[in-house]
Design a protein around this motif. Structure first.
Motif, PDB file in Angstrom:
ATOM      1  N   UNK A 177      37.778 105.044  27.110  1.00  0.00           N
ATOM      2  CA  UNK A 177      37.371 103.855  26.356  1.00  0.00           C
ATOM      3  C   UNK A 177      37.724 102.590  27.125  1.00  0.00           C
ATOM      4  N   UNK A 178      38.907 102.575  27.721  1.00  0.00           N
ATOM      5  CA  UNK A 178      39.316 101.411  28.512  1.00  0.00           C
ATOM      6  C   UNK A 178      38.427 101.267  29.749  1.00  0.00           C
ATOM      7  N   UNK A 179      38.118 102.391  30.402  1.00  0.00           N
ATOM      8  CA  UNK A 179      37.250 102.348  31.584  1.00  0.00           C
ATOM      9  C   UNK A 179      35.886 101.773  31.234  1.00  0.00           C
ATOM     10  N   UNK A 180      35.371 102.116  30.075  1.00  0.00           N
ATOM     11  CA  UNK A 180      34.074 101.587  29.661  1.00  0.00           C
ATOM     12  C   UNK A 180      34.141 100.077  29.466  1.00  0.00           C
ATOM     13  N   UNK A 181      35.231  99.584  28.892  1.00  0.00           N
ATOM     14  CA  UNK A 181      35.381  98.144  28.687  1.00  0.00           C
ATOM     15  C   UNK A 181      35.557  97.425  30.027  1.00  0.00           C
ATOM     16  N   UNK A 185      32.866  94.557  32.417  1.00  0.00           N
ATOM     17  CA  UNK A 185      33.243  93.269  32.991  1.00  0.00           C
ATOM     18  C   UNK A 185      32.973  93.191  34.489  1.00  0.00           C
ATOM     19  N   UNK A 186      32.518  94.289  35.089  1.00  0.00           N
ATOM     20  CA  UNK A 186      32.229  94.294  36.526  1.00  0.00           C
ATOM     21  C   UNK A 186      30.791  93.876  36.774  1.00  0.00           C
ATOM     22  N   UNK A 189      36.274  87.191  38.101  1.00  0.00           N
ATOM     23  CA  UNK A 189      36.278  88.607  37.760  1.00  0.00           C
ATOM     24  C   UNK A 189      37.685  89.147  37.606  1.00  0.00           C
ATOM     25  N   UNK A 190      38.587  88.731  38.498  1.00  0.00           N
ATOM     26  CA  UNK A 190      39.985  89.145  38.399  1.00  0.00           C
ATOM     27  C   UNK A 190      40.596  88.625  37.100  1.00  0.00           C
TER      28      UNK A 190
END
Length: 311
Positions: free
Chosen positions: A6-10, A14-15, A52-53
């Motif tokens: 779930x975190x990876x999807x969020x 943002x990338x 982005x950072x």
């Protein structure tokens, strides 16, 4: 869905979805997975830049840190431009593009679909005649100031379509190979059946047909040998013609590059490429060696027909 997924999807949302691999991973989603699992830092995306950072830091509850210079620098967004007078139609850039932004046909000129190009640079290193230049198109704007969420969403969709096509092509190749293997196995079994006389049909053919033990009239053997020799000569001549065409195209490109360099207009290729991009270059070089493509004054390149026939 696990918390890490779930975190990876969020994070992936943002990338910028340029799929440039400058972060050290095969694409934006693999990089997002690595951040979520703690295997990578959140400051390794040059296309996203400082903003982005900051976006990732806010999501993760971490401090804002500078972009890691080992992964590249924040810059105006470039677009790939192909010098049509140098392009020899090798299709290596088409294979390298992660969003299908390059179109063309084997041995014909290629061109870039401007709205699709993400400026990832991946098409530049594989080009054997250095006919691709990365041209900045966003003025002074860099990072997310030079990119939009709409463009990122479109790039992700193009990348997913590209990957789906590659997966489909791979499955079809494997199915064809399996079918070919099955046919060869069936043919071998049939030959063994005839040779061992295990069926009545094989026995009837052996007793009634005036053929040699090889199943072919002896008088036909010289003719078959002659036909095979002619086919081999024709294949060798065709291969020689193809090689001559390749070398001539490379030589023309070399001469054109030399003329442009003399005028100070030589192509500006990317330097100090990342390890992942270098791996792509090495893979292309290994494929050329496996295909036995010779080296000319301007370098080497396989033809798409040869690459398609590689197993």
């Amino acid at each position: 869905m696990s918390e890490v997924n779930a975190l990876a999807q969020r994070i992936d949302a943002l990338l910028p979805q340029t799929q440039c691999t400058k972060c050290g991973y095969a694409g934006c989603r693999p990089y997002a997975d690595a951040i979520a699992s703690g295997q990578a830092s959140y400051n390794q995306c040059p296309p996203g830049g400082a903003e982005g950072v900051e976006r990732l830091a806010n999501l993760l509850g971490r401090p804002v840190i500078p972009l890691n210079p080992e992964n590249g620098v924040e810059r105006p967004r470039p677009r790939a431009v192909i010098d049509e007078s140098l392009c020899i139609g090798c299709t290596l850039c088409i294979q390298a593009c992660p969003v299908d932004a390059i179109v063309g046909a084997a041995k014909l000129m290629h061109t870039v679909i401007e709205d699709r190009c993400t400026g990832c640079d991946l098409c530049v290193p594989p080009c054997p005649v250095d006919c691709i230049d990365m041209v900045p198109v966003t003025g002074e704007r860099t990072g997310w100031d030079a990119w939009s969420q709409t463009q990122a969403d479109q790039a992700r969709a193009h990348f997913e379509t590209h990957q789906a096509r590659l997966d489909k092509d791979k499955a079809e190749r494997e199915a064809r190979l399996a079918a070919r293997t099955a046919r060869v196995a069936a043919g071998t079994q049939a030959v063994q059946t005839v040779e061992n006389g295990e069926t009545r049909v094989a026995q009837a053919v052996t007793t009634t047909s005036p053929v040699s033990h090889g199943g072919t009239d002896a008088s036909a053997k010289p003719l078959l040998a002659t036909d095979k020799a002619n086919e081999a000569d024709e294949a060798a001549a065709a291969a020689a013609r193809k090689q001559a065409i390749i070398q001539a195209a490379l030589e023309r490109a070399r001469q054109k590059k030399a003329a442009l360099a003399a005028e100070g207009l030589g192509p500006k290729n990317t330097q100090n490429v990342s390890a992942s991009v270098q791996a792509q270059i090495d893979e292309a070089e290994a494929r050329r060696k496996r295909l036995g493509i010779g080296t000319g004054a301007g370098g080497t390149t396989p033809t798409p027909d040869d690459d398609a026939n590689e197993t």
